[in-house]
Scaffold this motif. Sequence first.
Motif, PDB file in Angstrom:
ATOM      1  N   PRO A 135     -22.908 -13.882 -10.707  1.00  0.00           N
ATOM      2  CA  PRO A 135     -21.660 -13.139 -10.913  1.00  0.00           C
ATOM      3  C   PRO A 135     -21.877 -11.734 -11.463  1.00  0.00           C
ATOM      4  CG  PRO A 135     -21.941 -14.861 -12.575  1.00  0.00           C
ATOM      5  CD  PRO A 135     -23.003 -15.079 -11.556  1.00  0.00           C
ATOM      6  N   PHE A 136     -21.138 -10.781 -10.900  1.00  0.00           N
ATOM      7  CA  PHE A 136     -21.104  -9.390 -11.358  1.00  0.00           C
ATOM      8  C   PHE A 136     -22.495  -8.728 -11.336  1.00  0.00           C
ATOM      9  CE2 PHE A 136     -17.610 -11.711 -13.400  1.00  0.00           C
ATOM     10  CZ  PHE A 136     -16.527 -10.965 -12.951  1.00  0.00           C
ATOM     11  N   ILE A 147      -4.853 -12.572 -12.041  1.00  0.00           N
ATOM     12  CA  ILE A 147      -6.074 -12.770 -12.815  1.00  0.00           C
ATOM     13  C   ILE A 147      -6.389 -11.449 -13.515  1.00  0.00           C
ATOM     14  CG2 ILE A 147      -8.533 -13.336 -12.726  1.00  0.00           C
ATOM     15  CD1 ILE A 147      -6.718 -15.688 -12.023  1.00  0.00           C
ATOM     16  N   GLU A 148      -6.219 -11.436 -14.826  1.00  0.00           N
ATOM     17  CA  GLU A 148      -6.474 -10.222 -15.603  1.00  0.00           C
ATOM     18  C   GLU A 148      -7.585 -10.406 -16.627  1.00  0.00           C
ATOM     19  OE1 GLU A 148      -2.540  -9.478 -17.103  1.00  0.00           O
ATOM     20  OE2 GLU A 148      -2.033  -8.220 -15.352  1.00  0.00           O
ATOM     21  N   THR A 149      -7.812 -11.630 -17.069  1.00  0.00           N
ATOM     22  CA  THR A 149      -8.903 -11.966 -17.980  1.00  0.00           C
ATOM     23  C   THR A 149      -9.497 -13.291 -17.530  1.00  0.00           C
ATOM     24  OG1 THR A 149      -7.591 -13.295 -19.532  1.00  0.00           O
ATOM     25  CG2 THR A 149      -7.600 -10.895 -19.861  1.00  0.00           C
ATOM     26  N   TRP A 150     -10.647 -13.648 -18.087  1.00  0.00           N
ATOM     27  CA  TRP A 150     -11.257 -14.908 -17.668  1.00  0.00           C
ATOM     28  C   TRP A 150     -10.389 -16.105 -18.054  1.00  0.00           C
ATOM     29  CZ3 TRP A 150     -12.399 -18.810 -21.005  1.00  0.00           C
ATOM     30  CH2 TRP A 150     -12.574 -18.502 -22.365  1.00  0.00           C
ATOM     31  N   GLU A 151      -9.581 -15.951 -19.103  1.00  0.00           N
ATOM     32  CA  GLU A 151      -8.718 -17.059 -19.517  1.00  0.00           C
ATOM     33  C   GLU A 151      -7.681 -17.418 -18.453  1.00  0.00           C
ATOM     34  OE1 GLU A 151      -9.931 -15.104 -23.500  1.00  0.00           O
ATOM     35  OE2 GLU A 151      -9.388 -14.439 -21.466  1.00  0.00           O
ATOM     36  N   ASP A 162     -20.520 -23.342 -10.966  1.00  0.00           N
ATOM     37  CA  ASP A 162     -20.716 -23.145 -12.404  1.00  0.00           C
ATOM     38  C   ASP A 162     -19.994 -21.896 -12.905  1.00  0.00           C
ATOM     39  OD1 ASP A 162     -22.243 -25.412 -12.442  1.00  0.00           O
ATOM     40  OD2 ASP A 162     -24.173 -24.394 -12.625  1.00  0.00           O
ATOM     41  N   THR A 163     -19.948 -20.846 -12.078  1.00  0.00           N
ATOM     42  CA  THR A 163     -19.280 -19.606 -12.491  1.00  0.00           C
ATOM     43  C   THR A 163     -17.814 -19.858 -12.824  1.00  0.00           C
ATOM     44  OG1 THR A 163     -20.765 -18.154 -11.237  1.00  0.00           O
ATOM     45  CG2 THR A 163     -18.563 -17.305 -11.736  1.00  0.00           C
ATOM     46  N   PHE A 164     -17.114 -20.541 -11.944  1.00  0.00           N
ATOM     47  CA  PHE A 164     -15.682 -20.748 -12.161  1.00  0.00           C
ATOM     48  C   PHE A 164     -15.392 -21.880 -13.140  1.00  0.00           C
ATOM     49  CE2 PHE A 164     -15.793 -18.234  -8.291  1.00  0.00           C
ATOM     50  CZ  PHE A 164     -14.856 -17.270  -8.607  1.00  0.00           C
ATOM     51  N   SER A 165     -16.256 -22.886 -13.171  1.00  0.00           N
ATOM     52  CA  SER A 165     -16.100 -23.933 -14.178  1.00  0.00           C
ATOM     53  C   SER A 165     -16.277 -23.335 -15.572  1.00  0.00           C
ATOM     54  CB  SER A 165     -17.125 -25.048 -13.948  1.00  0.00           C
ATOM     55  OG  SER A 165     -16.890 -25.710 -12.723  1.00  0.00           O
ATOM     56  N   ASN A 166     -17.189 -22.378 -15.700  1.00  0.00           N
ATOM     57  CA  ASN A 166     -17.436 -21.702 -16.972  1.00  0.00           C
ATOM     58  C   ASN A 166     -16.210 -20.931 -17.456  1.00  0.00           C
ATOM     59  OD1 ASN A 166     -19.157 -20.639 -19.138  1.00  0.00           O
ATOM     60  ND2 ASN A 166     -19.110 -18.713 -18.010  1.00  0.00           N
ATOM     61  N   PHE A 167     -15.377 -20.491 -16.509  1.00  0.00           N
ATOM     62  CA  PHE A 167     -14.138 -19.791 -16.864  1.00  0.00           C
ATOM     63  C   PHE A 167     -12.979 -20.760 -17.133  1.00  0.00           C
ATOM     64  CE2 PHE A 167     -15.573 -15.926 -14.156  1.00  0.00           C
ATOM     65  CZ  PHE A 167     -16.288 -15.425 -15.240  1.00  0.00           C
ATOM     66  N   GLY A 168     -13.243 -22.059 -17.010  1.00  0.00           N
ATOM     67  CA  GLY A 168     -12.203 -23.044 -17.276  1.00  0.00           C
ATOM     68  C   GLY A 168     -11.415 -23.467 -16.054  1.00  0.00           C
ATOM     69  N   ALA A 169     -11.834 -23.021 -14.867  1.00  0.00           N
ATOM     70  CA  ALA A 169     -11.144 -23.412 -13.631  1.00  0.00           C
ATOM     71  C   ALA A 169     -11.585 -24.799 -13.187  1.00  0.00           C
ATOM     72  CB  ALA A 169     -11.437 -22.409 -12.524  1.00  0.00           C
ATOM     73  N   LEU A 195     -18.690 -10.712 -17.408  1.00  0.00           N
ATOM     74  CA  LEU A 195     -20.145 -10.667 -17.226  1.00  0.00           C
ATOM     75  C   LEU A 195     -20.850 -11.278 -18.430  1.00  0.00           C
ATOM     76  CD1 LEU A 195     -22.747  -9.808 -15.813  1.00  0.00           C
ATOM     77  CD2 LEU A 195     -22.454  -7.530 -16.820  1.00  0.00           C
ATOM     78  N   GLU A 196     -20.379 -10.933 -19.618  1.00  0.00           N
ATOM     79  CA  GLU A 196     -20.985 -11.482 -20.831  1.00  0.00           C
ATOM     80  C   GLU A 196     -20.830 -12.999 -20.871  1.00  0.00           C
ATOM     81  OE1 GLU A 196     -23.058 -11.846 -24.252  1.00  0.00           O
ATOM     82  OE2 GLU A 196     -22.854 -10.023 -23.022  1.00  0.00           O
ATOM     83  N   LYS A 197     -19.643 -13.485 -20.534  1.00  0.00           N
ATOM     84  CA  LYS A 197     -19.417 -14.927 -20.545  1.00  0.00           C
ATOM     85  C   LYS A 197     -20.246 -15.628 -19.466  1.00  0.00           C
ATOM     86  CE  LYS A 197     -15.834 -18.492 -20.694  1.00  0.00           C
ATOM     87  NZ  LYS A 197     -16.524 -19.149 -21.829  1.00  0.00           N
ATOM     88  N   SER A 198     -20.614 -14.879 -18.397  1.00  0.00           N
ATOM     89  CA  SER A 198     -21.357 -15.457 -17.277  1.00  0.00           C
ATOM     90  C   SER A 198     -22.869 -15.514 -17.518  1.00  0.00           C
ATOM     91  CB  SER A 198     -21.095 -14.646 -16.002  1.00  0.00           C
ATOM     92  OG  SER A 198     -19.737 -14.702 -15.631  1.00  0.00           O
TER      93      SER A 198
END
Length: 334
Positions: free
Chosen positions: A108-109, A158-162, A179-186, A302-305
């Motif tokens: 990601p990113f 979609i404006e923030t990862w939350e 994993d990228t989207f699960s990490n964002f809570g999706a 990016l940091e969260k990823s």
Amino acid sequence: MTILKTALCLTTALAIATPALAQFQERTFRVSNGINEDHPVATGMAAMQECLNEATGSSMTMQGFWGGALGGDLQATQAVRSGLQEAVVTSSSPLVGMIPALGVFDLPFLFRTPEEAYAVMDGEFGEMLNEKLDEVGLVNLGYWENGFRNMSNSQRPIETWEDFQGMKVRVMQNNIFLDTFSNFGANATPMSFGEVFSALETRAIDAQENPYVTIDTSKFYEVQSYISETRHAYTPFLFLFSKAIFNSYSPEEQQALRDCATVGRDVERAAIQELNLESLARMQEAGLQFNTLSVAAQEEMLEKSQVVYETHRAAIGEDVVDQVQAILADLRGQ
């Protein structure tokens, strides 16, 4: 017309450089595509065919098959690999199980601009990946453009990862995207491309992510309400030829394929840049609410990823990830 005229200028130069006694046989080869024929890949293939006509005296003819008519990307690639089919234009993502290093494009990113991606793919890094493809029976004639992927959904901007939390997002059958989207809570849901429209229409899923042209030409916007420019990943198309079949061609035929695939690549890249803007405008006119991520929101994503980078670094190859990050740091003057 401007793009094709540019291609013709290039093909004329190639034709002049072609040996007068070059060995060209009458050949027709099939090219499988998962996307539809109104995608810019078709524009690139038209330019590539013009080039082949000039360079080979119309001896080599491509026959395009669209919309997965010869099977999905992975199925078609396996047919190419085994010599049952000549060529396929496929995204890199479905091939990660075959060539783990290609997973670097799914991080990601990773890229900020198309020019960064071109510098990486068209240089020594791309050649390194080409050698890995060659080892499994595939000749990569060039990195064409699938492009930056953006989000559409039926729930909210979609404006923030939350904003991903709890959203049912279709992802490719690829662990990095999962994993990228699960990490964002999706609720990340792997699904083949051909199933996406009906799943969006029936609300089995809320969202999907693809380049604008793909969202447009696949009509996903008809069953979505929001589109957000996340640019969360950049994925290339690879123009793959069967190594077994390629090696049966004369050196002149092989060179014509390589040269003309490069002409087609440049035309396709230019076309997709133009059509992405047109596709976005058309989807907004159709009523989709559009927003872009702020720089701060992208940096936070990016940091969260980084956990995704660390999770998949070994599988992709630590040297591969380090090499591409070093190239990008150099490009950015870091």
